[in-house]
Scaffold this active site. Structure first.
Site, short mmCIF file in Angstrom:
data_model
loop_
_atom_site.label_atom_id
_atom_site.label_comp_id
_atom_site.label_asym_id
_atom_site.label_seq_id
_atom_site.Cartn_x
_atom_site.Cartn_y
_atom_site.Cartn_z
CE LYS A 115 -0.07 -0.60 5.15
NZ LYS A 115 0.46 -1.78 4.86
CD GLU A 155 -9.41 -6.18 -4.11
OE1 GLU A 155 -10.14 -6.38 -5.10
OE2 GLU A 155 -9.65 -5.61 -2.92
CB VAL A 197 -7.01 -1.10 0.12
CG1 VAL A 197 -7.96 -0.64 1.18
CG2 VAL A 197 -6.25 -0.39 -0.68
CB ILE A 235 -12.30 -6.41 2.41
CG1 ILE A 235 -12.36 -6.82 3.83
CG2 ILE A 235 -13.66 -6.08 1.84
CD1 ILE A 235 -12.77 -5.48 4.65
CE LYS A 271 -3.86 -0.69 4.99
NZ LYS A 271 -3.97 -1.07 6.30
#
Lengths: 428, 428
Positions: free
Chosen positions: B105, B129, B132, B136, B205
């Site tokens: 990040k 993906e 962050v 999720i 993020k």
């Protein structure tokens, strides 16, 4: 690039939302995909009907073939609902090389595999994000976001009508019939609410989620279904006192490649995130071996949320068109479907019994559980002092369904058990 | 088809998880994509170190170029962390046509646009993906699931360490220093916790989410940041009494294409779903014009959750390889970045003042708000009877930040105001 032409089958609530969003987001779609969308033709039942959006009358037709056979149309959006006619139109559109976006859960639950097979044969996309949980991108989450994980459990509040009813019953201590009536007056429930309240709508959505989560061709008939029409305000009150909310949950589980799918009112522990999903909101809880617990929450229905998912699918089709890969990102089930037996399905259970009020009854009751090797988490006798009947509430530890059926059958035959008032699965 | 070879830069916690998942899900990846994955080479700092997974020593290297220049490797997974070296390795890998999956990040927040531009030039995928909110799939949700909508607000609990601390302080009434110490002992907080507790990690993020949600090249320096180290147990107790939980929230907003992004401890109404996201869990709330409110919840960190997102990205790269479309599904910002002025940023506010205990003070205080046209939702004087000081808690209606700054400056200059103890944004 010329605009990509879209045909719409249906101009009800969701269809109207699609028109609104496509018109309002032209610049964004163009920026994201390099192409714009144009709604070229719309099938309606009555051209002369007054509508809340401005559509020129030359775009409306009462003849589906003006959409299906229109050589200019690249993508057909099916938002007419129903099964037989929708299926026919979709298959005929695919036959002509048109891509499909649909919100039709009934159709996808019943005939999804046939439609997807035809799409694959014709090199066409069929996307259906809007068919489950309206505006929540749960299908993408399962198919792509969690693609590397082995999903072991999906629990969903996937029907807004029943969640509205359960929420109101819980918050106001109201009776089922009264809240249903109110929901009907507010337009949250249909005049004939059977499909929602008996769990059939949720079962269709769980069929779709089960297929995608477990990579097997689940049939609607594989889903065991029980609705909320027998849930009483007493059950909800007892649940609350013990720390549970009653929710209509779809539960799909897989262990060792054996799956079970059910829809049933369930006692959900208040600390579980699903317990506080209230009103018409939907949420899907997904457990993966690696990721652990995730939850996806949002509006389950409504004109614009559902249309958002449809237009996101339209954008995906347009991206695929630009890349020349339509029909090649399908996710066909690759596992043989093996269903769990009753012995393999297990859960905690909540049981409310009315029994004879005399010495030794509790010992008899607990003895039945012991005989079938069901161990108990808690037993409450006379939890409600204002009720003169002898009531026993039992919460079991994890017990398999076969054993539970034997226990309940034995209770049914015992003189000291006046009635088995309620049985709920327990989660959380 | 030959296995697709993956090079790993780093074999710490997350790298180990990637190896585990890739090895455990070979059959699933093969079924889903038609190709299998092989971890061919792994950059480590010390080949001789004992490890919790079995990797043959010929796969380990202490020389990054064994990965970067290896012609057999198609995809490089960067899980070494840090900025300068990671950036160099990624750019050099892209230069050689390798696709990138990263969980970094810091790097993506600082140098994302440069890296994505290079990827686009070279026709390579860069997926992130895992950078962050760990497990999720929030980036997919923003980029694809909600692609048709106009996102107006993103609120995220995107740092597990601080959410653990805020949860413990709230649940146990404990002081910040004590809970931080406990979190450090448990391994939830670093020995030097600055990056987490001062909000810098969350800011990175939010930079990434802001770019994706608003389609503009947000810089890390655009994010206004305030951490949790000044949050007192008194603030939390007052918040609770008024129906709020204090959470470290990242808040990104867009109106009329003007955006603002901040990270700050925020009073979140207890009925809001973010208020009950507890412990190390993360959640991202997304508001779209059409979809309304959605929330994505799950584990924000950890070996396997983060690795799940990385392997999902690996699967996506493999699918793209099979389709021959790598580097062509990038989502470049297409809007000019316009930041909101203080006049355009507005919210409710919670203010705790210590004031002189004499007649007329409250009138003076409320007069200041009136002068700057800030209207008040509620005013509580002496809310805490055990405290001898005169305390005033004010919750404003929506007020713009410029007006709020003037109000606070004026309080600062007033003799009757002994101190401005706390100011929090209010949400929910």
């Amino acid at each position: 690039m010329k605009p990509i032409k879209v045909g719409l089958l249906g101009l009800g609530t969701v269809g109207t939302g699609v028109v609104r969003i496509v018109e309002g987001s032209q610049q964004d779609v163009l920026s994201q995909t390099g192409a714009s969308l144009e709604i070229a033709k719309i099938l309606v039942q009555d051209k002369s009907k007054a509508r809340s959006i401005a559509v020129t009358s030359d775009k409306l037709t009462e003849n589906a073939w003006d959409v299906i056979e229109n050589p200019e149309i690249d993508i057909v959006v099916e938002v007419m609902g129903g099964i037989d006619l929708a299926k026919k139109y979709i298959l005929e559109s695919l036959e002509r090389g048109k891509h499909i976006v649909t919100a039709n859960k009934d159709l996808m639950a019943l005939h999804g595999p046939e439609i997807l097979a035809k799409a694959s044969e014709k090199g066409c996309d069929v996307l259906y994000e809007a068919s489950v949980a309206g505006g929540i991108p749960i299908i993408r989450a399962l198919v792509e976001g969690l693609s590397s994980d082995r999903i072991t459990k999906i629990m969903g509040i996937v029907n807004g009508t029943t969640n509205y009813i359960m929420t109101k019953m819980s918050q106001e201590g109201a009776a089922y019939d009264d809240v249903l009536k109110e929901a009907q007056d507010l337009g949250y429930a249909e005049a004939d609410p059977t499909s929602d309240v008996e769990g059939f709508d949720a079962a269709r959505k769980m069929t779709i989620l089960g297929r995608l989560g477990f990579h097997a061709n689940v049939d609607l008939s594989d889903v065991s279904v029980r609705g909320i029409s027998q849930v009483t305000k007493e059950d909800i009150a007892y649940g609350k006192r013990l720390g549970y909310e009653v929710k209509l949950l779809g539960i799909a589980e897989s262990q060792d490649d054996h799956i079970s799918i059910s829809v049933q009112p369930t006692m959900v522990k208040q600390s579980h995130p699903l317990a506080s999903v209230n009103g018409v909101f939907n949420a899907v809880y997904v457990y993966g071996e690696a990721v652990g617990e995730t939850m996806f929450y949002g509006p389950g229905a409504g004109e614009l949320p559902t249309a958002t998912s449809i237009v996101a699918d339209l954008v995906a089709v347009v991206r695929n068109l630009k890349l020349g890969i339509n029909g090649r990102r399908g996710f066909a089930p690759y596992k043989e479907k093996k269903l769990k037996s009753d012995e393999q399905i297990s859960s905690k259970n909540f049981i409310l019994l009315h029994v004879e009020d005399k010495a030794g009854v509790l010992a008899q009751i607990t003895q039945v559980f012991a005989e079938h090797e069901v161990s108990l988490e808690s037993v409450l006798q006379h939890p409600n002092k204002t009720n003169p009947k002898a009531e026993i509430i039992i919460i079991t530890h994890d017990a398999n369904q076969a054993a539970m059926k034997k226990v309940l059958k034995q209770f049914d035959a015992m003189d000291v058990v006046h009635s088995i008032k309620s049985v709920y699965r327990v989660e959380g």
